[in-house]
Motif scaffolding. Structure first.
Motif, PDB file in Angstrom:
ATOM      1  N   HIS A  99       1.171  -1.048   0.089  1.00  0.00           N
ATOM      2  CA  HIS A  99      -0.266  -0.088  -0.466  1.00  0.00           C
ATOM      3  C   HIS A  99       1.184   1.508  -0.437  1.00  0.00           C
ATOM      4  O   HIS A  99       0.046   2.004   0.153  1.00  0.00           O
ATOM      5  CB  HIS A  99      -0.953   0.048   1.267  1.00  0.00           C
ATOM      6  N   VAL A 100       2.191   0.721   0.136  1.00  0.00           N
ATOM      7  CA  VAL A 100       3.461   2.261  -0.432  1.00  0.00           C
ATOM      8  C   VAL A 100       3.338   3.048  -1.404  1.00  0.00           C
ATOM      9  O   VAL A 100       3.020   1.785  -2.788  1.00  0.00           O
ATOM     10  CB  VAL A 100       4.268   2.084   0.351  1.00  0.00           C
ATOM     11  N   ALA A 101       3.413   4.422  -1.308  1.00  0.00           N
ATOM     12  CA  ALA A 101       2.878   4.734  -2.696  1.00  0.00           C
ATOM     13  C   ALA A 101       3.734   5.103  -3.494  1.00  0.00           C
ATOM     14  O   ALA A 101       3.826   4.535  -4.838  1.00  0.00           O
ATOM     15  CB  ALA A 101       2.783   6.454  -2.083  1.00  0.00           C
ATOM     16  N   SER A 102       5.173   4.904  -3.326  1.00  0.00           N
ATOM     17  CA  SER A 102       6.026   4.783  -4.138  1.00  0.00           C
ATOM     18  C   SER A 102       5.717   3.426  -4.696  1.00  0.00           C
ATOM     19  O   SER A 102       6.795   2.827  -6.342  1.00  0.00           O
ATOM     20  CB  SER A 102       7.186   4.544  -3.436  1.00  0.00           C
ATOM     21  N   PRO A 161      11.620   3.052  -4.959  1.00  0.00           N
ATOM     22  CA  PRO A 161      11.481   2.194  -4.685  1.00  0.00           C
ATOM     23  C   PRO A 161      11.085   2.770  -3.185  1.00  0.00           C
ATOM     24  O   PRO A 161      12.444   1.999  -2.827  1.00  0.00           O
ATOM     25  CB  PRO A 161      11.252   0.950  -5.622  1.00  0.00           C
ATOM     26  N   LEU A 162      10.052   2.125  -2.089  1.00  0.00           N
ATOM     27  CA  LEU A 162      10.557   2.381  -1.075  1.00  0.00           C
ATOM     28  C   LEU A 162      11.565   2.956   0.019  1.00  0.00           C
ATOM     29  O   LEU A 162      11.866   2.879   0.451  1.00  0.00           O
ATOM     30  CB  LEU A 162      10.700   0.930  -0.730  1.00  0.00           C
ATOM     31  N   TYR A 163      10.722   4.527  -0.592  1.00  0.00           N
ATOM     32  CA  TYR A 163      11.720   5.498   0.422  1.00  0.00           C
ATOM     33  C   TYR A 163      11.607   6.318   0.834  1.00  0.00           C
ATOM     34  O   TYR A 163      12.083   6.431   2.426  1.00  0.00           O
ATOM     35  CB  TYR A 163      11.662   6.865  -1.317  1.00  0.00           C
ATOM     36  N   GLU A 164      10.252   5.436   1.481  1.00  0.00           N
ATOM     37  CA  GLU A 164       9.466   5.991   3.253  1.00  0.00           C
ATOM     38  C   GLU A 164       9.958   5.749   3.593  1.00  0.00           C
ATOM     39  O   GLU A 164       9.254   5.657   5.205  1.00  0.00           O
ATOM     40  CB  GLU A 164       8.030   5.354   2.729  1.00  0.00           C
ATOM     41  N   VAL A 165      10.559   4.165   3.179  1.00  0.00           N
ATOM     42  CA  VAL A 165      11.549   2.825   4.919  1.00  0.00           C
ATOM     43  C   VAL A 165      12.791   4.166   5.811  1.00  0.00           C
ATOM     44  O   VAL A 165      12.712   3.923   6.460  1.00  0.00           O
ATOM     45  CB  VAL A 165      11.811   2.122   4.581  1.00  0.00           C
ATOM     46  N   VAL A 166      13.086   4.881   4.848  1.00  0.00           N
ATOM     47  CA  VAL A 166      14.357   6.040   5.548  1.00  0.00           C
ATOM     48  C   VAL A 166      13.638   7.244   5.527  1.00  0.00           C
ATOM     49  O   VAL A 166      14.562   7.861   6.639  1.00  0.00           O
ATOM     50  CB  VAL A 166      15.336   5.679   4.494  1.00  0.00           C
ATOM     51  N   TYR A 167      12.819   8.025   4.921  1.00  0.00           N
ATOM     52  CA  TYR A 167      12.543   9.269   4.600  1.00  0.00           C
ATOM     53  C   TYR A 167      11.350   9.553   5.068  1.00  0.00           C
ATOM     54  O   TYR A 167      10.074   8.943   5.378  1.00  0.00           O
ATOM     55  CB  TYR A 167      12.249   9.546   3.391  1.00  0.00           C
ATOM     56  N   PHE A 168      11.413  10.088   5.989  1.00  0.00           N
ATOM     57  CA  PHE A 168      10.349  11.093   7.471  1.00  0.00           C
ATOM     58  C   PHE A 168      10.331  12.408   6.376  1.00  0.00           C
ATOM     59  O   PHE A 168      10.960  13.285   5.908  1.00  0.00           O
ATOM     60  CB  PHE A 168      11.149  11.418   9.125  1.00  0.00           C
ATOM     61  N   SER A 169       9.497  12.314   6.417  1.00  0.00           N
ATOM     62  CA  SER A 169       8.755  14.183   5.719  1.00  0.00           C
ATOM     63  C   SER A 169       7.040  14.511   6.392  1.00  0.00           C
ATOM     64  O   SER A 169       6.349  15.306   4.951  1.00  0.00           O
ATOM     65  CB  SER A 169       8.275  13.307   3.726  1.00  0.00           C
ATOM     66  N   ALA A 170       6.854  14.558   7.405  1.00  0.00           N
ATOM     67  CA  ALA A 170       5.622  14.954   8.142  1.00  0.00           C
ATOM     68  C   ALA A 170       6.050  15.914   8.153  1.00  0.00           C
ATOM     69  O   ALA A 170       6.567  16.378   9.956  1.00  0.00           O
ATOM     70  CB  ALA A 170       5.533  14.540   9.289  1.00  0.00           C
ATOM     71  N   ALA A 171       6.184  17.008   7.396  1.00  0.00           N
ATOM     72  CA  ALA A 171       6.658  18.655   7.914  1.00  0.00           C
ATOM     73  C   ALA A 171       5.685  19.319   8.596  1.00  0.00           C
ATOM     74  O   ALA A 171       5.998  20.077   9.807  1.00  0.00           O
ATOM     75  CB  ALA A 171       7.025  18.918   6.684  1.00  0.00           C
TER      76      ALA A 171
END
Length: 745
Positions: free
Chosen positions: A404-407, A613-623
Motif C-alpha cells: 500500500h506504499v505509494a512509491s 521505490p520504498l523511499y518511505e522506509v528511510v525518509y521522514f516527510s511529515a513537515a
C-alpha cells in the motif's frame, strides 16, 4: 491500659454532658493512638485493610509508551530498539563533533590560563611590579547569539579545566547574582563544593572548611585558599591529579552571561578582587554573546583598566550547523534521512529564530522518534546487513503495508503483468523484490552524496551563488525537485562554461579527492574521466593567448588600411562574422566537455528520492507534524483554548455559546471580546455573574447583588487575562482596563 483506666473513671463519676463529650473525644484519641502503635503508618491506622491478591502495577517504561501509541504493536519492540540504537549513534556523533569544534578554543584558553598562572608565581615575591600585578587576567569568549548552546560549551569548558588546569572552577549566572553579596556567596559555595570532592579528612581537631560558617568576603576566600594550598603542599596530604600537579592552582570564575549582569555588581567585584591579586591567582572568563564592546559599556575606564583582557572567538553557529549537516545528514553511516520540506523547516527555525544548533539536533531527534512511531515500515530502517534478516521475518500484514506504499505501487505499475500479479499475491516474491529495492536505495545514497559534493564544489565558486553558498542549500534544492529542471541550475551551467582555467583545474582536483574513496563502485568511471581531464589540462598549451594576439594584430592591420566610413563598416562586419564562425580553442573544448560531464553526473545520480521505490522506509516527510511540535504558536493555542475550551476539555460540549460550565477565564475572555478598547470592570463583573449564575432559579427579573465567591472568581479570571497579555490597567479611567488584542469597536 490507659483506655481501660479512662473507661473506669467515666463510669464511676457523674459528669455533665459537655465533659462527657470531651472524654469521648479523648477515648477516640487513645484508640487511634493504639491503632497507630499496632501498625507501621498513620494511613494503616486510619483506613480499613483490604486484602488484595493483585500485584502493584509496575511503572511503564519508554518502550511501553512507545508501543502503546502504535496502531499495530506487532513489531513495536523492534521499532523502538531500532529508534534507540539509531539515535544513540547520532547523539554520540554530535557530541564528538562538539568536542572537535571546541578543541582549538579550549586549547588556546587553557594555554592562556597556564601562562597567567606562571606569571602569578613569578610575580609573587616581586613587590616592584605593583601596577602590573593589580591586573586580573581575563578571557573574553565570543560565543555568538545562540545563547541556548552556551550551556553545553560552558559545561565542556568546566570539564576541560578540571582535567587539565584547576579543580577550582566557578560558573556564575546573572539571575543567581543580583548583588555583590549573592555573588560572593555563590562563589564560595561552589569552591567549598570543590573542596568536598578532595581527599581531606579532619585532623588535629580542626573542622573542615565545608562545615564551618564563613563570612562571605574576599578576605575569607583568601584565607580559605591559603589554608587549602598549605594542606595540599603538606607531605601528609595528597590531592587528586586534576590540575597537572600544580600546588597553587588558579581560581577560574566564569561569568556565563556577561550582558545580563548588573554593572555595579561587576565593577564592585572586579575592584575588590584586584586588591587580592598578590594572594589569589584569580582568572576571569567572560561569556559574551554580542560584541566585546559590551565590556566597556558595563565597566568604567577605571575598572576595565584593572583587567588584562584577551579575546577568544569561537566557531560561528552557521559553521557548526554546516558540520552537523555534513556529518549526520550527508553521511551514509546512518540510514535515516530527512525530506526536503522537513530539512527546510529545521533550517528556517535555525536561521530566523534562535541560531541554536542544539535545538536543530532536538528537532532531528523528534524526527527520528516520529518516523519510527508513525511509519510501520520503519522496522526496515536499519543497516543493509540487518535488512535481509528483517525482510525474511516480515508477516503477511507487514507485506500488505508494503503493497500500500505509494512509491511501491508506482513500482508495481511499471512491471510486467505477470510480475504485477506475483507482487500483489505472492509474499515470498514480494520479500525478494523488497530486498532488491532496499539494496538499490542504499546504492542510490552511496552515489548521491559524492556527486552532490562535486556539484557544490563547482557552484560555490560562481558569482552570486545561483545554487547557494552552503551545501545544505543545494541539498534542500535537490531533495525537493530535479535540480536540472530549475532556472538556477541552467544559469549555473552557463557561468561554468565561462570559468577560468585555474579555477576549473582546482575544482577538478577537489572533485577527484571526493571520488577517490568510491573507486570500486559505479563512480569508478567518473573518477577515471576526471583523471583524463586533468591530464589534458596539464598538457594544454597557451593556444588561447596566441589566437588572441593574432586576432588583435590582424584587426589593427585591417583598420589601418582604409579610414573611410564604408570600409570601416565592412571591416567590422567581417570581424563579427569571423567571431561567430570562429573555431573553439582546445581549452574551450575541454571546458565544455567538463561541464557536459558534470551535467551528466547530476542527471544520473541526483534524482529525487521520491522516484526510488520504498523511499518511505528511510525518509521522514511529515513537515507539518514537526512544525507543530518544534515551531509552536502560543497565541493561536491560547485563542483556541479560550474560545473553544471543548477542544482540550472533552467533558464540555462545543455549542459555541457562553455556558456556566466553562472555565471562568473562558467566560471572561468571551465577554471581553464584546467590548471596545476600554472595558468597564463593573459592567464586566455583572455580565460575568449573569453567565455564572445562569443555572440558578430566580423568580424576579431584578438583578441580584454579586456574592463574594463570584466576585473572587471574576478577579482571578481578570488577573489571568492580564498575565496572558489580553488586558492591562489604564490611567485614563480608574474603573476600566484597556484591551490589548484585536483592536476595539
Amino acid at each position: 491500659m490507659e483506655f481501660l483506666e479512662a473507661l473506669l473513671l467515666m463510669s464511676s463519676l457523674h459528669l455533665s454532658d459537655v465533659n462527657k463529650d470531651i472524654i469521648r473525644k479523648y477515648f477516640l484519641y487513645l484508640s487511634f493512638r493504639e491503632s497507630i502503635m499496632t501498625t507501621t503508618s498513620v494511613s494503616k491506622g486510619c483506613f480499613v485493610f483490604k486484602p488484595s491478591a493483585k500485584k502493584k502495577k509496575l511503572s511503564l517504561t519508554a518502550a511501553d509508551y512507545f508501543i502503546e501509541s502504535l496502531k499495530n504493536s506487532e513489531d513495536g519492540r523492534m521499532r523502538f530498539e531500532s529508534c534507540q540504537l539509531l539515535w544513540q549513534q547520532m547523539k554520540s556523533q554530535t557530541e564528538q563533533l562538539q568536542e572537535e569544534l571546541n578543541t582549538k578554543l579550549f586549547d588556546n584558553l587553557i594555554g592562556f590560563l597556564k601562562k597567567s598562572h606562571s606569571d602569578f608565581l613569578n610575580k609573587k615575591n616581586d613587590w616592584n611590579c605593583r601596577v602590573r600585578s593589580s591586573e586580573i587576567p581575563t578571557a573574553a569568549l565570543l560565543l555568538g547569539v545562540n545563547v541556548t548552546d552556551h550551556e553545553v560549551t560552558f559545561n565542556s569548558l568546566s570539564d576541560n579545566l578540571n582535567e587539565h588546569v584547576t579543580p577550582y572552577v566557578v560558573l556564575l549566572q546573572a539571575k543567581e547574582c543580583p548583588g555583590i553579596k549573592q555573588l560572593l556567596q555563590k562563589l564560595l559555595s561552589q569552591l567549598i563544593g570543590c573542596v568536598a570532592d578532595l581527599d581531606e579528612d579532619e585532623e588535629d581537631g580542626h573542622t573542615p572548611i565545608s562545615q564551618r560558617k564563613m563570612n562571605c568576603s574576599m578576605a575569607s576566600l583568601s584565607g580559605w585558599y591559603q589554608n587549602i594550598t598549605n594542606k595540599s603542599s603538606s607531605p601528609k596530604k595528597k590531592r587528586r591529579a586534576s590540575s597537572e600537579g600544580l600546588q597553587t592552582p588558579p581560581i577560574v570564575v566564569v561569568f556565563k552571561d556577561l550582558e545580563s549582569f548588573t554593572s555595579s555588581v561587576l565593577q564592585e567585584f572586579i575592584f575588590i578582587s584586584s586588591r587580592y591579586c598578590k594572594e589569589l591567582p584569580l582568572v576571569l572568563v567572560f561569556g559574551i554573546a554580542t560584541s566585546p564592546m559590551i565590556i566597556h559599556r558595563l565597566l568604567s575606564h577605571s575598572v576595565s583598566s584593572l583587567l588584562c583582557i584577551e579575546l577568544f572567538p569561537s566557531l560561528s553557529c552557521t559553521e557548526h550547523l554546516a558540520t552537523v549537516v555534513d556529518k549526520l545528514l550527508l553521511s551514509n553511516q546512518f540510514p535515516f534521512k530527512l525530506s526536503g520540506r522537513v530539512l527546510q523547516v529545521l533550517i528556517t527555525i535555525f536561521l530566523f529564530h534562535d541560531f541554536s544548533v542544539q535545538n536543530f539536533i532536538k528537532g532531528l531527534q523528534l524526527s527520528v522518534m516520529e518516523h519510527f512511531n508513525s511509519q510501520p515500515l520503519s522496522v526496515l530502517c536499519c543497516d543493509l546487513q540487518d535488512v535481509k534478516n528483517r525482510v525474511k521475518s516480515l508477516s503477511h500484514d507487514q507485506c500488505e503495508n508494503i503493497r500500500h506504499v505509494a512509491s511501491f505501487m508506482s513500482f508495481v505499475e511499471s512491471q510486467t503483468p505477470e510480475a504485477q500479479v506475483k507482487l500483489l499475491t505472492d509474499d515470498i516474491y514480494l520479500k525478494k523484490m523488497t530486498k532488491t529495492c532496499l539494496t538499490d536505495l542504499h546504492a542510490y545514497h552511496e552515489n548521491y552524496t559524492p556527486v552532490l559534493r562535486c556539484l557544490h564544489h563547482f557552484t560555490c565558486i560562481l558569482p552570486k551563488y545561483p545554487l547557494g553558498k552552503q551545501i545544505r542549500e543545494l541539498y534542500c534544492a535537490c531533495l525537493e525537485k530535479n535540480i536540472w529542471e530549475t532556472e538556477d541550475y541552467k544559469s549555473a551551467l552557463n557561468l561554468l562554461r565561462m570559468l577560468a582555467k585555474d579555477e576549473l583545474v582546482a575544482t577538478l582536483h577537489k572533485c577527484l579527492e571526493v571520488l577517490k574513496p568510491y573507486s570500486e563502485r559505479p563512480l569508478d568511471s567518473a573518477l577515471i574521466k576526471l583523471e583524463e581531464f586533468l591530464a589534458h589540462f596539464q598538457s594544454l598549451e597557451a593556444d588561447t593567448l596566441e589566437n588572441v594576439d593574432y586576432e588583435e594584430s590582424s584587426t589593427q592591420t585591417g583598420l589601418q588600411k582604409k579610414t573611410d566610413l564604408y570600409q570601416l563598416q565592412k571591416t567590422l562586419l567581417e570581424m563579427k562574422e569571423t567571431r561567430r564562425t570562429k573555431k573553439l580553442s582546445r581549452f574551450e573544448s575541454l571546458r565544455l566537455e567538463v561541464v557536459d560531464f558534470l551535467d551528466g553526473l547530476v542527471r544520473n545520480y541526483l534524482t529525487r528520492p521520491e522516484e526510488q521505490p520504498l523511499y518511505e522506509v528511510v525518509y521522514f516527510s511529515a513537515a507539518s507534524i514537526l512544525r507543530k511540535h518544534v515551531n509552536a504558536v502560543p497565541r493561536i493555542a491560547l485563542n483556541t483554548a479560550l474560545n473553544n475550551p471543548s477542544t482540550y476539555l472533552k467533558s464540555l460540549e462545543n455549542d459555541g455559546t457562553l455556558s456556566s460550565a466553562a472555565p471562568d477565564i473562558c467566560i471572561a475572555y468571551k465577554l471581553h471580546l464584546e467590548c471596545g478598547r476600554l472595558i468597564n470592570l463593573y459592567d464586566w463583573l455583572e455580565a460575568f455573574a449573569t453567565v455564572v449564575n445562569a443555572d440558578d432559579d430566580s423568580d424576579s427579573d431584578s438583578p441580584k447583588q454579586v456574592d463574594e465567591m463570584t466576585h473572587a472568581r471574576f478577579i482571578r479570571a481578570v488577573s489571568e487575562l492580564e498575565l496572558l497579555g489580553f488586558v492591562k490597567p489604564t490611567k485614563q479611567k480608574t474603573d476600566h482596563v484597556a484591551r490589548l488584542t484585536w483592536g476595539g469597536c
